[in-house]
Design an enzyme around this catalytic site. Structure first.
Site, PDB file in Angstrom:
ATOM      1  N   ASP A  27       1.997   3.261  -1.356  1.00 40.36           N
ATOM      2  CA  ASP A  27       1.088   2.908  -0.276  1.00 40.36           C
ATOM      3  C   ASP A  27      -0.325   3.060  -0.853  1.00 40.36           C
ATOM      4  OD1 ASP A  27      -0.164   2.841   2.360  1.00 40.36           O
ATOM      5  OD2 ASP A  27      -0.352   5.015   2.139  1.00 40.36           O
ATOM      6  N   ASP A  29      -3.912   3.303   1.199  1.00 35.88           N
ATOM      7  CA  ASP A  29      -4.820   4.210   1.922  1.00 35.88           C
ATOM      8  C   ASP A  29      -4.189   5.582   2.138  1.00 35.88           C
ATOM      9  OD1 ASP A  29      -7.300   2.702   3.218  1.00 35.88           O
ATOM     10  OD2 ASP A  29      -5.600   1.337   3.198  1.00 35.88           O
ATOM     11  N   ASP A 225       1.689   8.410   2.806  1.00 41.19           N
ATOM     12  CA  ASP A 225       1.183   9.560   3.580  1.00 41.19           C
ATOM     13  C   ASP A 225       1.498   9.469   5.071  1.00 41.19           C
ATOM     14  OD1 ASP A 225      -0.665   7.403   3.831  1.00 41.19           O
ATOM     15  OD2 ASP A 225      -2.143   8.794   4.636  1.00 41.19           O
ATOM     16  N   ASP A 239      14.152   4.652   4.376  1.00 45.31           N
ATOM     17  CA  ASP A 239      15.132   3.608   4.071  1.00 45.31           C
ATOM     18  C   ASP A 239      16.097   4.096   2.983  1.00 45.31           C
ATOM     19  OD1 ASP A 239      15.122   0.288   4.489  1.00 45.31           O
ATOM     20  OD2 ASP A 239      16.142   1.024   2.684  1.00 45.31           O
TER      21      ASP A 239
HETATM   22  O1  M1P Z   1      -3.443   2.011   5.312  1.00 46.50           O
HETATM   23  C1  M1P Z   1      -3.237   0.694   5.638  1.00 46.50           C
HETATM   24  C2  M1P Z   1      -4.038   0.322   6.846  1.00 46.50           C
HETATM   25  O2  M1P Z   1      -5.386   0.174   6.457  1.00 46.50           O
HETATM   26  C3  M1P Z   1      -6.254  -0.186   7.465  1.00 46.50           C
HETATM   27  O3  M1P Z   1      -6.240   0.783   8.476  1.00 46.50           O
HETATM   28  P1  M1P Z   1      -7.551   1.449   9.159  1.00 46.50           P
HETATM   29  O4  M1P Z   1      -8.640   0.467   9.077  1.00 46.50           O
HETATM   30  O5  M1P Z   1      -7.096   1.754  10.555  1.00 46.50           O
HETATM   31  O6  M1P Z   1      -7.852   2.710   8.409  1.00 46.50           O
HETATM   32  C4  M1P Z   1      -5.826  -1.499   8.080  1.00 46.50           C
HETATM   33  O7  M1P Z   1      -5.999  -2.513   7.121  1.00 46.50           O
HETATM   34  C5  M1P Z   1      -4.392  -1.438   8.523  1.00 46.50           C
HETATM   35  O8  M1P Z   1      -3.941  -2.723   8.915  1.00 46.50           O
HETATM   36  C6  M1P Z   1      -3.515  -0.976   7.414  1.00 46.50           C
HETATM   37  O9  M1P Z   1      -2.199  -0.803   7.875  1.00 46.50           O
END
Ligand code: M1P
Length: 264
Positions: A27, A29, A225, A239
């Site tokens: 992942d 973010d 996370d 999964d």
């Molecule tokens: O971590 C992935 C997410 O990143 C963004 O989330 P946010 O702006 O709420 O921090 C968005 O691009 C979201 O679609 C995506 O899942």
């Protein structure tokens, strides 16, 4: 922590590392970067110079290709990952080339799409928040991203909303209202820090695993996370095709990688 407990047959550590038969999928973010920020030079070099020689590496994010490239600090870095699964893998890139994509518009149709957008805008119009900016609904190929503070908020406003949301459960209540209003063909998941992702059931991060079926990996490790129920890593973490690793930050990801791959 890993989901090893539920799958006694799958090792937590990668015993025999081989680029051809082991994939490490990340992942973005909160796992490789701070939310919506750029990967650190240190973690980038670690992944590409220490991890990639041992196993195949891939990215899977709810975000679109443009944002993933930004967060990897450029297309050259993003292209060095063996797989880049955007929008949960519904949009797939390899070596910078678009391989496949799907459309939420074709799937649910204009009428339902507008019902969701109208309901969401109506709901958000009644919220009083510390700040409201622009871009409350972002339409992507495979999903709609709905954001009460507005995606054009500053980093300080993003952080402020995130704190306010943790205290007042703005998004959790919003998700409950959306779930009550719409049928179960649609999923409403907490995106990252400030938004809600809306997509057809099955178009969560497990979607990308379908693309990997013909690649014959013996092990697919996933690092994320947001593995709790309602988080957008929950399904892929649990999964049966993956060994899931729950991380708390990019630093934690690095530590866990060192342990899994016996890297100093
Ligand atoms: O971590 C992935 C997410 O990143 C963004 O989330 P946010 O702006 O709420 O921090 C968005 O691009 C979201 O679609 C995506 O899942």
């Amino acid at each position: 922590m890993s989901n090893h407990d539920r799958t006694d047959d799958l090792p937590e550590k990668t015993t025999e590392t081989n680029r051809k038969n082991v994939l490490y999928l990340f992942d973005v973010d909160g796992t490789l970067t701070k939310p919506r920020q750029v990967i650190s030079e240190d973690l980038k070099s670690f992944l590409l110079e220490k991890v990639k020689p041992k196993v195949s590496v891939g990215l899977v994010s709810g975000s679109d290709y443009v944002k993933i490239v930004e967060q990897m600090n450029g297309v050259e870095v993003a292209n060095q990952f063996d797989y880049v699964f955007c929008e949960n893998g519904v949009v797939q890139y390899r070596q910078g080339k678009l391989i496949s994509t799907q459309s939420i518009l074709n799937y649910i149709g204009e009428k339902t799409l507008q019902k969701v957008i109208n309901f969401a805008l109506g709901y958000m119009s009644k919220l009083q928040l510390p700040a409201k900016r622009g871009n409350f609904v972002e339409f992507r190929s495979s999903m709609i991203n709905i954001c009460p503070v507005g995606r054009s908020c500053s980093q300080a406003e993003r952080d402020e909303f995130s704190r306010y949301d943790q205290e007042h459960k703005i998004r959790a209540k919003f998700v409950e209202a959306l779930q009550r209003e719409f049928d179960s063909k649609l999923v409403f998941a907490l995106g990252g820090q400030i938004s809600v992702d809306v997509f057809p059931r099955g178009w969560d991060k497990t979607y990308c695993l379908g693309h990997l079926e013909t690649e014959n990996f013996k092990e697919i490790h996933f690092f994320g996370d947001k593995v709790m129920p309602g988080g957008n890593d929950h399904e892929i973490f649990n999964d049966s095709r993956t060994v899931g690793h729950s991380v708390t930050s990019p630093d934690d990801t690095k530590q866990q990688l060192k342990q899994c791959l016996n890297i100093e």
